[in-house]
Design a protein around this motif. Structure first.
Motif, PDB file in Angstrom:
ATOM      1  N   ARG A  98      10.964  -3.050  11.117  1.00 40.70           N
ATOM      2  CA  ARG A  98       9.510  -3.234  11.085  1.00 40.70           C
ATOM      3  C   ARG A  98       8.781  -1.953  10.701  1.00 40.70           C
ATOM      4  NH1 ARG A  98       9.123  -5.431  17.123  1.00 40.70           N
ATOM      5  NH2 ARG A  98      10.541  -3.631  17.276  1.00 40.70           N
ATOM      6  N   ASN A  99       9.511  -0.857  10.566  1.00 44.99           N
ATOM      7  CA  ASN A  99       8.900   0.421  10.204  1.00 44.99           C
ATOM      8  C   ASN A  99       8.373   0.381   8.771  1.00 44.99           C
ATOM      9  OD1 ASN A  99       9.319   1.730  12.617  1.00 44.99           O
ATOM     10  ND2 ASN A  99      11.184   2.778  11.976  1.00 44.99           N
ATOM     11  N   PRO A 100       7.431   1.274   8.444  1.00 44.35           N
ATOM     12  CA  PRO A 100       7.028   1.409   7.041  1.00 44.35           C
ATOM     13  C   PRO A 100       8.222   1.796   6.184  1.00 44.35           C
ATOM     14  CG  PRO A 100       5.540   2.623   8.491  1.00 44.35           C
ATOM     15  CD  PRO A 100       6.712   2.204   9.326  1.00 44.35           C
ATOM     16  N   ARG A 101       8.155   1.444   4.910  1.00 42.04           N
ATOM     17  CA  ARG A 101       9.222   1.833   3.995  1.00 42.04           C
ATOM     18  C   ARG A 101       9.006   3.289   3.571  1.00 42.04           C
ATOM     19  NH1 ARG A 101      10.027  -2.488   6.033  1.00 42.04           N
ATOM     20  NH2 ARG A 101      10.984  -4.285   5.019  1.00 42.04           N
ATOM     21  N   TRP A 109       6.071  15.943   7.929  1.00 42.33           N
ATOM     22  CA  TRP A 109       6.392  14.691   7.233  1.00 42.33           C
ATOM     23  C   TRP A 109       6.610  13.564   8.231  1.00 42.33           C
ATOM     24  CZ3 TRP A 109       5.468  15.253   2.246  1.00 42.33           C
ATOM     25  CH2 TRP A 109       5.602  16.517   1.664  1.00 42.33           C
ATOM     26  N   LEU A 110       7.201  13.860   9.364  1.00 40.15           N
ATOM     27  CA  LEU A 110       7.427  12.833  10.375  1.00 40.15           C
ATOM     28  C   LEU A 110       6.132  12.463  11.091  1.00 40.15           C
ATOM     29  CD1 LEU A 110      10.362  14.199   9.986  1.00 40.15           C
ATOM     30  CD2 LEU A 110      10.878  13.029  12.133  1.00 40.15           C
ATOM     31  N   ILE A 111       5.268  13.467  11.314  1.00 36.69           N
ATOM     32  CA  ILE A 111       3.973  13.181  11.926  1.00 36.69           C
ATOM     33  C   ILE A 111       3.189  12.212  11.053  1.00 36.69           C
ATOM     34  CG2 ILE A 111       1.744  14.175  12.564  1.00 36.69           C
ATOM     35  CD1 ILE A 111       3.224  16.715  13.391  1.00 36.69           C
ATOM     36  N   SER A 112       3.184  12.485   9.761  1.00 32.52           N
ATOM     37  CA  SER A 112       2.499  11.601   8.824  1.00 32.52           C
ATOM     38  C   SER A 112       3.118  10.209   8.844  1.00 32.52           C
ATOM     39  CB  SER A 112       2.565  12.177   7.405  1.00 32.52           C
ATOM     40  OG  SER A 112       2.194  11.212   6.453  1.00 32.52           O
ATOM     41  N   TYR A 113       4.450  10.158   8.805  1.00 37.42           N
ATOM     42  CA  TYR A 113       5.126   8.855   8.784  1.00 37.42           C
ATOM     43  C   TYR A 113       4.767   8.043  10.034  1.00 37.42           C
ATOM     44  CZ  TYR A 113       8.766   5.333   8.513  1.00 37.42           C
ATOM     45  OH  TYR A 113       9.424   4.131   8.459  1.00 37.42           O
ATOM     46  N   ARG A 114       4.673   8.696  11.169  1.00 43.41           N
ATOM     47  CA  ARG A 114       4.350   7.986  12.404  1.00 43.41           C
ATOM     48  C   ARG A 114       2.913   7.460  12.384  1.00 43.41           C
ATOM     49  NH1 ARG A 114       7.582  12.281  16.388  1.00 43.41           N
ATOM     50  NH2 ARG A 114       9.662  11.675  15.611  1.00 43.41           N
ATOM     51  N   ALA A 115       2.023   8.186  11.707  1.00 41.74           N
ATOM     52  CA  ALA A 115       0.653   7.690  11.555  1.00 41.74           C
ATOM     53  C   ALA A 115       0.642   6.438  10.672  1.00 41.74           C
ATOM     54  CB  ALA A 115      -0.237   8.774  10.950  1.00 41.74           C
ATOM     55  N   VAL A 116       1.460   6.442   9.636  1.00 44.01           N
ATOM     56  CA  VAL A 116       1.583   5.259   8.779  1.00 44.01           C
ATOM     57  C   VAL A 116       2.163   4.096   9.581  1.00 44.01           C
ATOM     58  CG1 VAL A 116       2.629   4.323   6.671  1.00 44.01           C
ATOM     59  CG2 VAL A 116       1.829   6.694   6.724  1.00 44.01           C
ATOM     60  N   CYS A 154      -1.169  -4.193  10.168  1.00 45.72           N
ATOM     61  CA  CYS A 154      -1.186  -4.869   8.862  1.00 45.72           C
ATOM     62  C   CYS A 154       0.145  -5.573   8.648  1.00 45.72           C
ATOM     63  CB  CYS A 154      -1.442  -3.865   7.738  1.00 45.72           C
ATOM     64  SG  CYS A 154      -2.890  -2.833   7.970  1.00 45.72           S
ATOM     65  N   SER A 155       0.361  -6.645   9.378  1.00 48.16           N
ATOM     66  CA  SER A 155       1.669  -7.313   9.346  1.00 48.16           C
ATOM     67  C   SER A 155       1.957  -7.965   7.996  1.00 48.16           C
ATOM     68  CB  SER A 155       1.739  -8.364  10.459  1.00 48.16           C
ATOM     69  OG  SER A 155       0.687  -9.315  10.319  1.00 48.16           O
ATOM     70  N   ASP A 156       0.931  -8.280   7.219  1.00 50.03           N
ATOM     71  CA  ASP A 156       1.148  -8.931   5.926  1.00 50.03           C
ATOM     72  C   ASP A 156       1.215  -7.930   4.772  1.00 50.03           C
ATOM     73  OD1 ASP A 156       1.157 -11.423   7.127  1.00 50.03           O
ATOM     74  OD2 ASP A 156      -1.019 -11.645   6.958  1.00 50.03           O
ATOM     75  N   THR A 157       1.158  -6.651   5.088  1.00 55.96           N
ATOM     76  CA  THR A 157       1.181  -5.604   4.060  1.00 55.96           C
ATOM     77  C   THR A 157       2.397  -4.713   4.271  1.00 55.96           C
ATOM     78  OG1 THR A 157      -1.241  -5.568   3.897  1.00 55.96           O
ATOM     79  CG2 THR A 157      -0.060  -3.632   3.081  1.00 55.96           C
ATOM     80  N   ILE A 201       0.859  -1.187   0.000  1.00 56.52           N
ATOM     81  CA  ILE A 201       0.000   0.000   0.000  1.00 56.52           C
ATOM     82  C   ILE A 201       0.892   1.232   0.000  1.00 56.52           C
ATOM     83  CG2 ILE A 201      -1.572   1.396   1.417  1.00 56.52           C
ATOM     84  CD1 ILE A 201      -2.984  -0.812  -0.053  1.00 56.52           C
ATOM     85  N   LEU A 202       0.571   2.186  -0.858  1.00 57.84           N
ATOM     86  CA  LEU A 202       1.318   3.433  -0.939  1.00 57.84           C
ATOM     87  C   LEU A 202       0.601   4.493  -0.100  1.00 57.84           C
ATOM     88  CD1 LEU A 202       1.974   3.388  -4.787  1.00 57.84           C
ATOM     89  CD2 LEU A 202       3.425   2.462  -2.958  1.00 57.84           C
ATOM     90  N   ALA A 203       1.286   4.999   0.914  1.00 59.60           N
ATOM     91  CA  ALA A 203       0.728   6.041   1.787  1.00 59.60           C
ATOM     92  C   ALA A 203       1.312   7.381   1.332  1.00 59.60           C
ATOM     93  CB  ALA A 203       1.055   5.758   3.247  1.00 59.60           C
TER      94      ALA A 203
END
Length: 313
Positions: A126-129, A85-92, A99-102, A4-6
């Motif tokens: 384990r962080n979002p990419r 940008w960091l606030i958004s990233y932390r929400a992601v 969503c461990s499989d995504t 999923i692209l955030a």
């Protein structure tokens, strides 16, 4: 969905014609326009279907801070507007935990080329990419050499043709891009205590264009997603191109919901109204996709059979 692209982006809401109490400057000190700033994070499938908002930030700039950009280097990231940008990233990151499989990928344009963002993304596997288009003026360094010079010295992995839509006086064209990719270690900015950041760079540069092309494509993407082949490099380019979806969403808000025509007395009332308009704009966006293939549309669950019947007709 495996990926999923955030996508996160900022847009300005101009209320100069009827300024409510509590709004602030939205442009330069010479431009007296006032309004609000809106920064959203919207989740998209790889096909470009919007799944909804993961984060929304809305604020008014302090008029007293206009013209004080020179102080930015003295302030910690938490006191800068770029902290959005960091606030958004932390929400992601919070969504990623559910969503461990995504694999969630936070996507941003050149304004998102903030070193602290890369540093945070690399803290935990384990962080979002992260996938961000690099800003040339940041002067990113690989060892002692500039990023653009370093990547220009990498071998061309292959070429790809992309369709460039027309805009204004710019005619549509098919562009041929040379694609390079490499793992690089970015140096932290001067005087920063942060460690180097190991990321993958994908460099796509247009070649063989005519003299009529005033702005040839020159994309430098930085990502924490492993990129070890030409096919994967092209995939990262495709992912970034999906960023246009949030631009469509902004147009839907402004043209479809006409949020700039709201005449309310204060910024708090505007924000309350925006909270509804944002949901309505997302729903309208989903409805515009109905004309495409219906199978596996994630917004199916939000549309009644009657709505489908009317729209199909």
């Amino acid at each position: 969905h495996p990926v999923i692209l955030a996508v996160q982006d900022t847009t300005t809401l101009n209320y100069t014609a009827h300024p409510p109490e509590g709004v602030g400057p939205i442009n330069t000190s010479k431009d007296k326009a006032v309004g609000l700033l809106l920064h959203e994070t919207m989740a998209f499938t790889l096909e470009g279907t919007p799944l909804g908002l993961l984060n929304v930030q809305c604020w008014a700039r302090d008029p007293k801070e206009v013209g004080k950009r020179y102080r930015r280097k003295e302030l910690p990231i938490e006191q800068k507007e770029s902290f959005k940008w960091l606030i958004s990233y932390r929400a992601v990151a919070e969504a990623q935990k559910l969503c461990s499989d995504t694999m969630l990928v936070s996507v941003g344009d050149r304004e998102a080329d903030v070193y602290e963002l890369f540093s945070e993304a690399l803290q935990d596997p384990r962080n979002p990419r992260l996938l961000v288009r690099a800003e040339r003026t940041r002067q990113r360094k690989v060892q002692q050499e500039g990023l653009w010079q370093w990547m220009g010295g990498e071998p061309v992995a292959g070429t790809v043709r992309v369709s460039v839509p027309g805009r204004g006086l710019r005619p549509a064209r098919t562009a041929r891009l040379e694609v390079r990719y490499a793992q690089v270690e970015l140096r932290a900015p001067k005087d920063s205590p942060l460690p180097p950041a190991s990321v993958w760079a994908v460099y796509a540069r247009e070649v063989g264009y005519s003299t009529k092309v005033k702005e040839p494509i020159d994309w430098m993407l930085l990502t924490t997603v492993k990129t070890e082949s030409f096919e994967q490099a092209c995939e990262r380019l495709t992912w970034y191109s999906r960023r246009w979806g949030i631009e469509v969403y902004h147009r839907t808000m402004k043209s479809g919901c006409r949020i700039l025509d709201r005449r309310l007395d204060d910024a708090d009332s505007l924000e309350a109204c925006l909270a509804i308009d944002l949901v309505v704009a997302w729903r309208i966006y989903c409805l515009t996709l109905v004309g495409r293939e219906r199978p596996e549309m994630p917004c199916d669950q939000f549309l009644s059979e009657e709505e489908w019947r009317v729209l199909s007709a």
